[in-house]
Design a protein around this motif. Structure first.
Motif, PDB file in Angstrom:
ATOM      1  N   LEU A   1      -9.131 -32.484 -23.438  1.00  0.00           N
ATOM      2  CA  LEU A   1      -9.136 -33.948 -23.345  1.00  0.00           C
ATOM      3  C   LEU A   1      -8.789 -34.608 -24.677  1.00  0.00           C
ATOM      4  CD1 LEU A   1     -12.130 -34.779 -21.007  1.00  0.00           C
ATOM      5  CD2 LEU A   1      -9.821 -35.701 -20.819  1.00  0.00           C
ATOM      6  N   ILE A   2      -9.344 -34.091 -25.746  1.00  0.00           N
ATOM      7  CA  ILE A   2      -9.031 -34.630 -27.076  1.00  0.00           C
ATOM      8  C   ILE A   2      -7.537 -34.513 -27.352  1.00  0.00           C
ATOM      9  CG2 ILE A   2      -9.328 -34.241 -29.575  1.00  0.00           C
ATOM     10  CD1 ILE A   2     -12.295 -33.479 -28.892  1.00  0.00           C
ATOM     11  N   ASN A   3      -6.971 -33.353 -27.012  1.00  0.00           N
ATOM     12  CA  ASN A   3      -5.522 -33.146 -27.196  1.00  0.00           C
ATOM     13  C   ASN A   3      -4.717 -34.161 -26.389  1.00  0.00           C
ATOM     14  OD1 ASN A   3      -5.846 -30.989 -28.938  1.00  0.00           O
ATOM     15  ND2 ASN A   3      -5.681 -29.442 -27.342  1.00  0.00           N
ATOM     16  N   LEU A   4      -5.137 -34.401 -25.150  1.00  0.00           N
ATOM     17  CA  LEU A   4      -4.423 -35.355 -24.296  1.00  0.00           C
ATOM     18  C   LEU A   4      -4.544 -36.783 -24.841  1.00  0.00           C
ATOM     19  CD1 LEU A   4      -2.854 -35.983 -21.654  1.00  0.00           C
ATOM     20  CD2 LEU A   4      -5.089 -36.334 -20.566  1.00  0.00           C
ATOM     21  N   ILE A   5      -5.736 -37.155 -25.262  1.00  0.00           N
ATOM     22  CA  ILE A   5      -5.945 -38.505 -25.789  1.00  0.00           C
ATOM     23  C   ILE A   5      -5.138 -38.701 -27.079  1.00  0.00           C
ATOM     24  CG2 ILE A   5      -7.678 -40.105 -26.731  1.00  0.00           C
ATOM     25  CD1 ILE A   5      -9.666 -38.565 -24.716  1.00  0.00           C
ATOM     26  N   ASP A   6      -5.134 -37.685 -27.937  1.00  0.00           N
ATOM     27  CA  ASP A   6      -4.321 -37.758 -29.159  1.00  0.00           C
ATOM     28  C   ASP A   6      -2.836 -37.868 -28.815  1.00  0.00           C
ATOM     29  OD1 ASP A   6      -6.556 -37.659 -30.764  1.00  0.00           O
ATOM     30  OD2 ASP A   6      -6.378 -35.519 -31.237  1.00  0.00           O
ATOM     31  N   LYS A   7      -2.436 -37.154 -27.768  1.00  0.00           N
ATOM     32  CA  LYS A   7      -1.041 -37.255 -27.309  1.00  0.00           C
ATOM     33  C   LYS A   7      -0.746 -38.678 -26.847  1.00  0.00           C
ATOM     34  CE  LYS A   7       0.719 -35.647 -23.238  1.00  0.00           C
ATOM     35  NZ  LYS A   7       1.158 -34.677 -22.210  1.00  0.00           N
ATOM     36  N   GLY A   8      -1.703 -39.267 -26.120  1.00  0.00           N
ATOM     37  CA  GLY A   8      -1.543 -40.646 -25.655  1.00  0.00           C
ATOM     38  C   GLY A   8      -1.414 -41.634 -26.805  1.00  0.00           C
ATOM     39  N   LYS A   9      -2.143 -41.381 -27.879  1.00  0.00           N
ATOM     40  CA  LYS A   9      -2.030 -42.242 -29.065  1.00  0.00           C
ATOM     41  C   LYS A   9      -0.625 -42.146 -29.674  1.00  0.00           C
ATOM     42  CE  LYS A   9      -6.941 -42.038 -30.343  1.00  0.00           C
ATOM     43  NZ  LYS A   9      -7.914 -41.581 -31.336  1.00  0.00           N
ATOM     44  N   LYS A  10      -0.097 -40.928 -29.723  1.00  0.00           N
ATOM     45  CA  LYS A  10       1.262 -40.732 -30.262  1.00  0.00           C
ATOM     46  C   LYS A  10       2.306 -41.373 -29.354  1.00  0.00           C
ATOM     47  CE  LYS A  10       0.184 -36.483 -32.736  1.00  0.00           C
ATOM     48  NZ  LYS A  10       0.096 -35.031 -32.620  1.00  0.00           N
ATOM     49  N   GLN A  11       2.039 -41.301 -28.035  1.00  0.00           N
ATOM     50  CA  GLN A  11       2.955 -41.927 -27.058  1.00  0.00           C
ATOM     51  C   GLN A  11       2.850 -43.445 -27.074  1.00  0.00           C
ATOM     52  OE1 GLN A  11       1.405 -40.323 -23.385  1.00  0.00           O
ATOM     53  NE2 GLN A  11       2.895 -38.659 -23.302  1.00  0.00           N
ATOM     54  N   LYS A  12       1.780 -43.944 -27.723  1.00  0.00           N
ATOM     55  CA  LYS A  12       1.459 -45.380 -27.722  1.00  0.00           C
ATOM     56  C   LYS A  12       1.097 -45.866 -26.313  1.00  0.00           C
ATOM     57  CE  LYS A  12       4.179 -46.483 -31.849  1.00  0.00           C
ATOM     58  NZ  LYS A  12       3.163 -45.877 -32.681  1.00  0.00           N
ATOM     59  N   THR A  13       0.427 -44.968 -25.552  1.00  0.00           N
ATOM     60  CA  THR A  13      -0.097 -45.353 -24.244  1.00  0.00           C
ATOM     61  C   THR A  13      -1.622 -45.501 -24.291  1.00  0.00           C
ATOM     62  OG1 THR A  13      -0.206 -43.027 -23.559  1.00  0.00           O
ATOM     63  CG2 THR A  13       1.768 -44.248 -22.935  1.00  0.00           C
ATOM     64  N   ILE A  14      -2.252 -44.945 -25.347  1.00  0.00           N
ATOM     65  CA  ILE A  14      -3.700 -45.041 -25.540  1.00  0.00           C
ATOM     66  C   ILE A  14      -3.955 -45.693 -26.899  1.00  0.00           C
ATOM     67  CG2 ILE A  14      -5.831 -43.719 -25.893  1.00  0.00           C
ATOM     68  CD1 ILE A  14      -4.882 -41.751 -23.796  1.00  0.00           C
ATOM     69  N   LYS A  15      -4.931 -46.592 -26.932  1.00  0.00           N
ATOM     70  CA  LYS A  15      -5.236 -47.324 -28.172  1.00  0.00           C
ATOM     71  C   LYS A  15      -5.624 -46.369 -29.300  1.00  0.00           C
ATOM     72  CE  LYS A  15      -6.781 -51.532 -25.846  1.00  0.00           C
ATOM     73  NZ  LYS A  15      -7.957 -52.307 -25.408  1.00  0.00           N
ATOM     74  N   ASN A  16      -5.065 -46.624 -30.447  1.00  0.00           N
ATOM     75  CA  ASN A  16      -5.302 -45.795 -31.630  1.00  0.00           C
ATOM     76  C   ASN A  16      -6.738 -45.904 -32.128  1.00  0.00           C
ATOM     77  OD1 ASN A  16      -3.688 -43.935 -32.820  1.00  0.00           O
ATOM     78  ND2 ASN A  16      -2.996 -45.245 -34.474  1.00  0.00           N
ATOM     79  N   ALA A  17      -7.370 -47.032 -31.893  1.00  0.00           N
ATOM     80  CA  ALA A  17      -8.698 -47.313 -32.468  1.00  0.00           C
ATOM     81  C   ALA A  17      -9.823 -46.527 -31.797  1.00  0.00           C
ATOM     82  CB  ALA A  17      -8.987 -48.805 -32.385  1.00  0.00           C
ATOM     83  N   ILE A  18      -9.601 -46.025 -30.586  1.00  0.00           N
ATOM     84  CA  ILE A  18     -10.702 -45.346 -29.893  1.00  0.00           C
ATOM     85  C   ILE A  18     -10.938 -43.947 -30.473  1.00  0.00           C
ATOM     86  CG2 ILE A  18     -10.208 -46.597 -27.734  1.00  0.00           C
ATOM     87  CD1 ILE A  18      -9.419 -43.661 -26.695  1.00  0.00           C
ATOM     88  N   SER A  19     -12.151 -43.476 -30.357  1.00  0.00           N
ATOM     89  CA  SER A  19     -12.487 -42.112 -30.786  1.00  0.00           C
ATOM     90  C   SER A  19     -12.111 -41.130 -29.678  1.00  0.00           C
ATOM     91  CB  SER A  19     -13.984 -42.013 -31.078  1.00  0.00           C
ATOM     92  OG  SER A  19     -14.383 -40.662 -31.124  1.00  0.00           O
ATOM     93  N   SER A  20     -11.231 -40.208 -30.005  1.00  0.00           N
ATOM     94  CA  SER A  20     -10.809 -39.205 -29.008  1.00  0.00           C
ATOM     95  C   SER A  20     -11.987 -38.349 -28.567  1.00  0.00           C
ATOM     96  CB  SER A  20      -9.706 -38.315 -29.590  1.00  0.00           C
ATOM     97  OG  SER A  20      -8.594 -39.081 -29.968  1.00  0.00           O
ATOM     98  N   GLU A  21     -12.826 -37.967 -29.525  1.00  0.00           N
ATOM     99  CA  GLU A  21     -13.982 -37.113 -29.220  1.00  0.00           C
ATOM    100  C   GLU A  21     -14.984 -37.839 -28.322  1.00  0.00           C
ATOM    101  OE1 GLU A  21     -12.683 -37.596 -32.220  1.00  0.00           O
ATOM    102  OE2 GLU A  21     -12.100 -35.600 -32.922  1.00  0.00           O
ATOM    103  N   ALA A  22     -15.310 -39.071 -28.675  1.00  0.00           N
ATOM    104  CA  ALA A  22     -16.283 -39.833 -27.884  1.00  0.00           C
ATOM    105  C   ALA A  22     -15.759 -40.097 -26.474  1.00  0.00           C
ATOM    106  CB  ALA A  22     -16.611 -41.151 -28.592  1.00  0.00           C
ATOM    107  N   THR A  23     -14.472 -40.399 -26.369  1.00  0.00           N
ATOM    108  CA  THR A  23     -13.862 -40.648 -25.058  1.00  0.00           C
ATOM    109  C   THR A  23     -13.909 -39.397 -24.200  1.00  0.00           C
ATOM    110  OG1 THR A  23     -12.416 -42.321 -26.026  1.00  0.00           O
ATOM    111  CG2 THR A  23     -11.769 -41.453 -23.878  1.00  0.00           C
TER     112      THR A  23
END
Length: 200
Positions: free
Chosen positions: A138-160
């Motif tokens: 999940l962390i990898n996917l969320i980080d990928k989303g941040k790079k894609q600019k589909t997920i907000k950069n400000a959120i914590s990948s771990e907490a999410t």
């Protein structure tokens, strides 16, 4: 060669039937005798493959439960595409797709965690490793989303990641208390709102 195949078949039969019994009746209340009745095998066949029920329980976690979680919740997170779409497909579609029996009985992993997760260090370690693998994916996917600019950069990948796993597993447990899917529909609505809040 035939003997080896027969031995492997016997072991798989013990694993499969034990998993079903543990899931339906609970780990603690399922005896080796009950497993032998279900498999129609002798105790000798059981003890040829396993020293005791504890060793069998560990194999069920590693070979049956881990595979289920990996196939259903971890592997889909590594597919290519939009991270938000993958999150929705994995978490929202999956919980709606469970057959009625699984909705009534809950998540096998969650049941194991609640029943024996704190009783033996070896079980705790095996179950925790599944959660950690899921969290990493999940962390990898969320980080990928941040790079894609589909997920907000400000959120914590771990907490999410921890929140998504906890909410999903919590709902699998809570659904056992209800006769209808109304509670799942509310969860799906709430999770949809959350996913919309973290997307760009």
């Amino acid at each position: 060669m035939l003997q080896k195949q027969k031995s492997e078949f016997t072991k798989q039969l013990i694993l499969n039937e034990s998993f079903k019994l543990f899931y339906k009746d609970g780990f603690k209340t399922t005896s080796v005798d009950k497993i032998m009745i279900k498999t129609k095998l002798t105790k000798g066949a059981f003890y040829y493959h396993y020293k005791n029920k504890k060793e069998l329980g560990l194999d069920v976690i590693k070979l049956k439960i881990q595979k289920r979680v990996c196939d259903g919740m971890i592997s889909p997170l590594y597919t290519s595409g939009n991270a938000i779409d993958i999150l929705k497909a994995t978490f929202l579609n999956r919980i709606k797709a469970f057959p009625l029996e699984e909705k009534q009985q809950g998540c096998p992993m969650n049941n194991f965690i609640n029943e024996i997760g704190d009783s033996e260090k070896v079980y705790q370690t095996a179950l925790k490793s599944i959660i950690e693998e899921w969290k990493t994916a999940l962390i990898n996917l969320i980080d990928k989303g941040k790079k894609q600019k589909t997920i907000k950069n400000a959120i914590s990948s771990e907490a999410t990641a921890v929140y998504l796993i906890s909410a999903f597993e919590g709902m699998r447990g809570i659904r056992k208390l209800y006769d209808t899917d109304e509670i799942i529909d509310e969860y799906v609505l709430g999770l949809s709102m959350y996913i919309n809040q973290i997307k760009v």
